[in-house]
Design a protein around this motif. Sequence first.
Motif, mmCIF file in Angstrom:
data_model
loop_
_atom_site.group_PDB
_atom_site.id
_atom_site.type_symbol
_atom_site.label_atom_id
_atom_site.label_comp_id
_atom_site.label_asym_id
_atom_site.label_seq_id
_atom_site.Cartn_x
_atom_site.Cartn_y
_atom_site.Cartn_z
ATOM 1 N N LEU A 1 39.947 28.901 59.079
ATOM 2 C CA LEU A 1 38.746 29.365 59.786
ATOM 3 C C LEU A 1 39.054 30.563 60.673
ATOM 4 N N VAL B 1 36.253 32.962 62.217
ATOM 5 C CA VAL B 1 35.470 31.950 62.938
ATOM 6 C C VAL B 1 36.252 31.593 64.195
ATOM 7 N N HIS C 1 33.014 26.231 64.201
ATOM 8 C CA HIS C 1 34.438 25.918 64.061
ATOM 9 C C HIS C 1 34.683 24.422 64.260
#
Length: 65
Positions: free
Chosen positions: A21, A26, A33
């Motif tokens: 991520l 993110v 997240h």
Amino acid sequence: MSLASTWLAAKVSRRITVTVLTGWGVRPRTTVHDAAVLAVTELVTNTVRHARSRSPFFELLLAVT
């Protein structure tokens, strides 16, 4: 990624998810997240709990659309 169907897999998959991520941009500690990390952790935990007797490994695939 192929992971062993053990309880350690939940911890490993959590770390992998955070890394992926972050690589996708993110930001940590955001709603998206945290929700994604929690979802993957829960899915892996359920996989280990319910399917490890049938399969010693499972596949983890993270994708963004």
